[in-house]
Design a protein around this motif. Structure first.
Motif, PDB file in Angstrom:
ATOM      1  N   THR A   1       0.660  -0.833   0.217  1.00 25.10           N
ATOM      2  CA  THR A   1      -0.212   0.312   0.173  1.00 25.10           C
ATOM      3  C   THR A   1       0.743   0.834   0.046  1.00 25.10           C
ATOM      4  O   THR A   1       2.488   1.106   0.829  1.00 25.10           O
ATOM      5  CB  THR A   1      -0.931  -0.142   1.292  1.00 25.10           C
ATOM      6  OG1 THR A   1      -1.763  -1.198   1.491  1.00 25.10           O
ATOM      7  CG2 THR A   1      -2.004   1.501   0.923  1.00 25.10           C
ATOM      8  N   VAL A   2       0.230   2.654  -0.725  1.00 23.35           N
ATOM      9  CA  VAL A   2       0.961   3.643  -0.186  1.00 23.35           C
ATOM     10  C   VAL A   2       0.226   4.758  -0.150  1.00 23.35           C
ATOM     11  O   VAL A   2      -1.362   4.553  -0.373  1.00 23.35           O
ATOM     12  CB  VAL A   2       1.350   4.253  -2.173  1.00 23.35           C
ATOM     13  CG1 VAL A   2       2.090   5.217  -2.292  1.00 23.35           C
ATOM     14  CG2 VAL A   2       2.469   2.502  -2.432  1.00 23.35           C
ATOM     15  N   LEU A   3       0.054   5.640   0.971  1.00 24.81           N
ATOM     16  CA  LEU A   3      -0.505   6.104   1.313  1.00 24.81           C
ATOM     17  C   LEU A   3      -0.070   7.437   0.951  1.00 24.81           C
ATOM     18  O   LEU A   3       1.398   7.788   1.632  1.00 24.81           O
ATOM     19  CB  LEU A   3      -0.302   5.858   2.977  1.00 24.81           C
ATOM     20  CG  LEU A   3      -0.616   4.554   3.491  1.00 24.81           C
ATOM     21  CD1 LEU A   3      -1.129   4.465   4.754  1.00 24.81           C
ATOM     22  CD2 LEU A   3      -2.546   4.527   2.841  1.00 24.81           C
ATOM     23  N   LEU A   4      -1.296   8.236   1.159  1.00 21.13           N
ATOM     24  CA  LEU A   4      -0.941  10.024   1.513  1.00 21.13           C
ATOM     25  C   LEU A   4      -1.312  10.709   1.792  1.00 21.13           C
ATOM     26  O   LEU A   4      -2.752  10.506   1.881  1.00 21.13           O
ATOM     27  CB  LEU A   4      -0.948  10.618   0.356  1.00 21.13           C
ATOM     28  CG  LEU A   4      -0.719  12.232  -0.256  1.00 21.13           C
ATOM     29  CD1 LEU A   4       0.551  12.298  -0.725  1.00 21.13           C
ATOM     30  CD2 LEU A   4      -1.332  12.430  -1.721  1.00 21.13           C
ATOM     31  N   ASP A   5      -0.470  11.382   3.336  1.00 17.17           N
ATOM     32  CA  ASP A   5      -1.748  11.431   4.858  1.00 17.17           C
ATOM     33  C   ASP A   5      -2.766  10.541   4.754  1.00 17.17           C
ATOM     34  O   ASP A   5      -3.615  10.895   5.366  1.00 17.17           O
ATOM     35  CB  ASP A   5      -1.911  12.982   4.193  1.00 17.17           C
ATOM     36  CG  ASP A   5      -1.340  14.071   3.874  1.00 17.17           C
ATOM     37  OD1 ASP A   5      -0.224  14.166   4.902  1.00 17.17           O
ATOM     38  OD2 ASP A   5      -1.868  14.821   2.563  1.00 17.17           O
ATOM     39  N   GLY A   6      -1.965   9.851   5.079  1.00 19.64           N
ATOM     40  CA  GLY A   6      -2.677   8.102   5.335  1.00 19.64           C
ATOM     41  C   GLY A   6      -4.020   7.524   4.467  1.00 19.64           C
ATOM     42  O   GLY A   6      -4.864   6.649   4.927  1.00 19.64           O
ATOM     43  N   GLN A   7      -4.007   8.522   3.730  1.00 19.75           N
ATOM     44  CA  GLN A   7      -5.192   8.159   2.604  1.00 19.75           C
ATOM     45  C   GLN A   7      -4.341   7.309   1.254  1.00 19.75           C
ATOM     46  O   GLN A   7      -3.500   7.011   1.047  1.00 19.75           O
ATOM     47  CB  GLN A   7      -5.675   9.112   1.858  1.00 19.75           C
ATOM     48  CG  GLN A   7      -6.864   9.608   3.009  1.00 19.75           C
ATOM     49  CD  GLN A   7      -7.794  10.687   1.676  1.00 19.75           C
ATOM     50  OE1 GLN A   7      -7.114  12.084   1.276  1.00 19.75           O
ATOM     51  NE2 GLN A   7      -8.915  10.883   0.651  1.00 19.75           N
ATOM     52  N   PRO A   8      -4.984   6.238   1.095  1.00 20.81           N
ATOM     53  CA  PRO A   8      -4.412   5.277   0.595  1.00 20.81           C
ATOM     54  C   PRO A   8      -4.231   5.502  -1.368  1.00 20.81           C
ATOM     55  O   PRO A   8      -5.387   6.674  -1.271  1.00 20.81           O
ATOM     56  CB  PRO A   8      -5.229   3.724   0.126  1.00 20.81           C
ATOM     57  CG  PRO A   8      -5.796   3.930   1.168  1.00 20.81           C
ATOM     58  CD  PRO A   8      -5.815   5.349   1.675  1.00 20.81           C
ATOM     59  N   VAL A   9      -3.295   5.901  -2.039  1.00 22.62           N
ATOM     60  CA  VAL A   9      -2.795   6.344  -3.367  1.00 22.62           C
ATOM     61  C   VAL A   9      -4.406   6.002  -4.293  1.00 22.62           C
ATOM     62  O   VAL A   9      -4.400   6.686  -4.901  1.00 22.62           O
ATOM     63  CB  VAL A   9      -2.140   6.370  -3.375  1.00 22.62           C
ATOM     64  CG1 VAL A   9      -1.553   7.355  -5.360  1.00 22.62           C
ATOM     65  CG2 VAL A   9      -1.026   7.571  -2.672  1.00 22.62           C
ATOM     66  N   ALA A  10      -4.416   4.875  -3.841  1.00 25.30           N
ATOM     67  CA  ALA A  10      -4.958   3.909  -4.732  1.00 25.30           C
ATOM     68  C   ALA A  10      -6.574   4.881  -5.621  1.00 25.30           C
ATOM     69  O   ALA A  10      -6.796   4.046  -6.076  1.00 25.30           O
ATOM     70  CB  ALA A  10      -5.234   2.702  -5.106  1.00 25.30           C
ATOM     71  N   GLU A  11      -7.040   4.850  -3.900  1.00 24.84           N
ATOM     72  CA  GLU A  11      -8.418   5.686  -3.812  1.00 24.84           C
ATOM     73  C   GLU A  11      -8.689   7.168  -3.636  1.00 24.84           C
ATOM     74  O   GLU A  11      -9.676   7.568  -4.118  1.00 24.84           O
ATOM     75  CB  GLU A  11      -8.676   5.180  -2.594  1.00 24.84           C
ATOM     76  CG  GLU A  11      -8.971   3.638  -1.548  1.00 24.84           C
ATOM     77  CD  GLU A  11      -9.516   3.775  -0.619  1.00 24.84           C
ATOM     78  OE1 GLU A  11      -9.157   4.839   0.370  1.00 24.84           O
ATOM     79  OE2 GLU A  11      -9.131   2.272   0.048  1.00 24.84           O
TER      80      GLU A  11
END
Length: 268
Positions: A61-71
């Motif tokens: 998983t890759v997260l940006l500010d706690g949000q999955p980038v995929a989402e």
């Protein structure tokens, strides 16, 4: 305590049958300035592309500010992450001014035109990168170094929380190499989280307070430059004998290659 700006958890990526990253995990704190170093094919570009949502991990998983980038949608990502690739792909029919203004597109309503504030941000970015005088020329009329500076100007105009730079000093002469890295450091001081992939270890040690060393798709070391760029580790990863000393003017590690002694990096 706020979440790190960027997190990779056990990320694996491949291009067709070729593995690019294998179980890479790292966390980048908000406002950090991180250098990604390693030999060709070590996975530096893929780490940046995974954060930018340009490559989908097959695992992890890759997260940006706690949000999955995929989402996140492409537009959401573009308002938060600016990515400067190694090479300018496409855009050769546009002028430099038009290319830089494209960085403002994610912030505009559909079909809306740039306003005065957008034009001002584009001009400021071009003046900072010394590209304003090129504004009426087409991208395909420029040298490789000039194109690289235009891409950096577009990213600066784009804004966002995270700035990703993939070999931003490629094709640049010494003066503009230093200027590009100084602009990245300036963006970090202004509050952006900066990750930069570099081949020049001395440049990385000079500007980046924290380095991540990649080898064959894995993280082999992370920390301050003096801890990461040891002679033993450089020999292991790059197959080159170096001497490492603290530069008397900067206090940062400075590497000197010792002759032509090149050994094959150790297999893992």
């Amino acid at each position: 305590m706020s979440a790190p700006a960027v997190v990779l958890r056990d990320v694996a990526c491949r291009y067709g049958p070729v593995p690019a990253l294998e179980r890479v995990s790292l966390a980048v704190e908000r406002g950090a300035f991180v250098g990604l170093v390693g030999p060709n094919g070590s996975g530096k570009t893929t780490v940046l592309r995974a954060i930018a949502g340009l490559v989908a991990p097959e695992r992890g998983t890759v997260l940006l500010d706690g949000q999955p980038v995929a989402e996140l949608s492409a537009r959401q990502l573009a308002t938060r992450v600016a990515f400067v690739p190694q090479h300018a792909d496409g855009g050769f029919g546009f002028t430099v001014h038009e290319i830089v203004l494209m960085g403002r597109a994610p912030h505009l309503a559909p079909l809306a035109r740039e306003g005065e504030a957008d034009l001002a941000q584009a001009r400021e970015a071009m003046e900072r990168t010394r590209t304003w005088h090129l504004r009426r020329r087409r991208l395909d009329e420029l040298s490789g170094g000039e194109r690289q500076r235009v891409l950096l100007a577009r990213a600066l105009a784009q804004g966002g929380e995270v700035l990703l730079l993939d070999e931003p000093t490629a094709h640049l002469d010494l003066r503009f190499q230093l200027q590009a890295m100084a602009l990245a450091a300036e963006a970090q001081r202004a509050g952006r989280t900066v990750l930069v992939a570099l081949h020049d270890l001395n440049l990385a040690a000079l500007f980046c307070p924290w380095l991540v060393l990649l080898h064959r798709g894995r993280v082999v070391a992370a920390g301050p430059p003096a801890e990461v760029l040891t002679p033993a580790r450089v020999r292991e990863v790059y197959g080159v004998e170096v001497e490492v000393r603290l530069h008397p003017a900067t206090g940062r590690p400075a590497l000197t290659v010792l002759g032509q002694g090149v050994a094959e990096p150790a297999e893992k």
